[in-house]
Motif scaffolding. Structure first.
Motif, mmCIF file in Angstrom:
data_model
loop_
_atom_site.group_PDB
_atom_site.id
_atom_site.type_symbol
_atom_site.label_atom_id
_atom_site.label_comp_id
_atom_site.label_asym_id
_atom_site.label_seq_id
_atom_site.Cartn_x
_atom_site.Cartn_y
_atom_site.Cartn_z
ATOM 1 N N THR A 78 0.846 -1.194 0.000
ATOM 2 C CA THR A 78 0.000 0.000 0.000
ATOM 3 C C THR A 78 0.883 1.247 0.000
ATOM 4 O O THR A 78 2.088 1.179 0.277
ATOM 5 N N GLU A 79 0.277 2.382 -0.284
ATOM 6 C CA GLU A 79 1.017 3.648 -0.271
ATOM 7 C C GLU A 79 1.673 3.890 1.090
ATOM 8 O O GLU A 79 2.806 4.348 1.165
ATOM 9 N N ARG A 80 0.949 3.605 2.148
ATOM 10 C CA ARG A 80 1.483 3.813 3.498
ATOM 11 C C ARG A 80 2.710 2.931 3.748
ATOM 12 O O ARG A 80 3.701 3.373 4.317
ATOM 13 N N GLU A 81 2.637 1.677 3.316
ATOM 14 C CA GLU A 81 3.775 0.770 3.477
ATOM 15 C C GLU A 81 4.979 1.251 2.666
ATOM 16 O O GLU A 81 6.116 1.228 3.142
ATOM 17 N N LEU A 82 4.721 1.706 1.445
ATOM 18 C CA LEU A 82 5.802 2.183 0.589
ATOM 19 C C LEU A 82 6.439 3.456 1.149
ATOM 20 O O LEU A 82 7.653 3.627 1.085
ATOM 21 N N SER A 83 5.604 4.315 1.712
ATOM 22 C CA SER A 83 6.119 5.539 2.318
ATOM 23 C C SER A 83 7.043 5.224 3.484
ATOM 24 O O SER A 83 8.129 5.795 3.614
ATOM 25 N N ARG A 84 6.618 4.293 4.324
ATOM 26 C CA ARG A 84 7.450 3.882 5.462
ATOM 27 C C ARG A 84 8.774 3.293 4.973
ATOM 28 O O ARG A 84 9.835 3.630 5.484
ATOM 29 N N ALA A 85 8.695 2.423 3.979
ATOM 30 C CA ALA A 85 9.901 1.756 3.484
ATOM 31 C C ALA A 85 10.866 2.748 2.848
ATOM 32 O O ALA A 85 12.080 2.643 3.027
ATOM 33 N N SER A 86 10.340 3.721 2.117
ATOM 34 C CA SER A 86 11.224 4.678 1.438
ATOM 35 C C SER A 86 11.926 5.602 2.423
ATOM 36 O O SER A 86 12.957 6.175 2.097
ATOM 37 N N SER A 87 11.372 5.728 3.627
ATOM 38 C CA SER A 87 11.995 6.594 4.633
ATOM 39 C C SER A 87 13.036 5.852 5.468
ATOM 40 O O SER A 87 13.695 6.459 6.314
ATOM 41 N N ARG A 88 13.169 4.572 5.263
ATOM 42 C CA ARG A 88 14.098 3.746 6.046
ATOM 43 C C ARG A 88 15.421 3.563 5.310
ATOM 44 O O ARG A 88 15.474 3.641 4.086
ATOM 45 N N ALA A 89 16.462 3.272 6.061
ATOM 46 C CA ALA A 89 17.788 3.073 5.474
ATOM 47 C C ALA A 89 17.829 1.840 4.575
ATOM 48 O O ALA A 89 18.533 1.830 3.566
ATOM 49 N N HIS A 90 17.060 0.806 4.934
ATOM 50 C CA HIS A 90 17.072 -0.453 4.176
ATOM 51 C C HIS A 90 15.658 -0.778 3.713
ATOM 52 O O HIS A 90 14.921 -1.517 4.375
ATOM 53 N N GLU A 91 15.296 -0.217 2.566
ATOM 54 C CA GLU A 91 13.948 -0.405 2.021
ATOM 55 C C GLU A 91 13.605 -1.884 1.889
ATOM 56 O O GLU A 91 12.503 -2.302 2.261
ATOM 57 N N ALA A 92 14.525 -2.682 1.375
ATOM 58 C CA ALA A 92 14.234 -4.097 1.131
ATOM 59 C C ALA A 92 13.917 -4.827 2.430
ATOM 60 O O ALA A 92 13.016 -5.671 2.461
ATOM 61 N N ALA A 93 14.626 -4.528 3.511
ATOM 62 C CA ALA A 93 14.354 -5.183 4.797
ATOM 63 C C ALA A 93 12.977 -4.803 5.305
ATOM 64 O O ALA A 93 12.228 -5.648 5.814
ATOM 65 N N THR A 94 12.610 -3.535 5.169
ATOM 66 C CA THR A 94 11.287 -3.072 5.610
ATOM 67 C C THR A 94 10.191 -3.749 4.806
ATOM 68 O O THR A 94 9.196 -4.219 5.361
ATOM 69 N N LEU A 95 10.371 -3.828 3.495
ATOM 70 C CA LEU A 95 9.364 -4.475 2.654
ATOM 71 C C LEU A 95 9.343 -5.984 2.865
ATOM 72 O O LEU A 95 8.266 -6.603 2.813
ATOM 73 N N ALA A 96 10.487 -6.591 3.122
ATOM 74 C CA ALA A 96 10.518 -8.036 3.382
ATOM 75 C C ALA A 96 9.728 -8.382 4.639
ATOM 76 O O ALA A 96 9.015 -9.398 4.674
ATOM 77 N N LYS A 97 9.826 -7.553 5.666
ATOM 78 C CA LYS A 97 9.037 -7.800 6.891
ATOM 79 C C LYS A 97 7.553 -7.705 6.584
ATOM 80 O O LYS A 97 6.760 -8.516 7.072
ATOM 81 N N ARG A 98 7.173 -6.741 5.774
ATOM 82 C CA ARG A 98 5.754 -6.583 5.433
ATOM 83 C C ARG A 98 5.282 -7.713 4.523
ATOM 84 O O ARG A 98 4.162 -8.178 4.640
ATOM 85 N N TRP A 99 6.142 -8.151 3.627
ATOM 86 C CA TRP A 99 5.827 -9.321 2.787
ATOM 87 C C TRP A 99 5.544 -10.525 3.692
ATOM 88 O O TRP A 99 4.542 -11.218 3.528
#
Length: 143
Positions: free
Chosen positions: A32-53
């Motif tokens: 979602t947009e909210r998830e993508l916004s959170r991930a883009s603000s983090r140092a490691h986007e892939a780790a943030t998205l992997a947790k959400r996956w």
């Protein structure tokens, strides 16, 4: 009472490779947009998205359906409270499934926890049904 439990383990490098290969097509299909916004603000986007996956996979398992039975990736969204605690919001078919599995007179609570330690991201989801005093007061008593 516990209605469902799910867990998933995701490889952060695999998510990074998918991001590199498919970019926004992958991002917009799954998150979602909210998830993508959170991930883009983090140092490691892939780790943030992997947790959400992993959380979405775990949630689909806790719902007893898996992703093959009609739940969309974007029907499950992880956000965070001010304290940082992750929370899962369900919409669409996932919300309908949750309503179906929740006993009358109860409300469902979706608990989620996330962790990562490169190269792994992990999530656990527990769906709990708690008696809803407000709804129970509105139920007619035995005749």
């Amino acid at each position: 009472m516990i209605l469902g439990i799910g867990t998933d383990l995701a490889n952060i490098d695999r998510i990074q490779n998918t991001l590199d290969r498919f970019g926004d097509r992958f991002r917009n299909r799954v998150f979602t947009e909210r998830e993508l916004s959170r991930a883009s603000s983090r140092a490691h986007e892939a780790a943030t998205l992997a947790k959400r996956w992993a959380a979405k996979e775990a949630c689909s398992k806790a719902l007893g359906t898996g992703l093959a039975m009609g739940i969309s990736w974007r029907d499950m969204a992880v956000s965070n409270l001010r304290t940082g605690q992750p929370v899962m919001e369900l919409t669409g078919w996932a919300a309908e499934r949750l309503a179906e599995m929740t006993p009358q007179g109860h409300r469902a609570i979706v608990h989620v926890t996330l962790t990562d330690d490169h190269p792994w991201a992990q999530a656990f989801v527990v769906i709990e049904a708690r008696p809803d005093p407000l709804e129970q007061r509105q139920q007619p008593g035995p005749a």
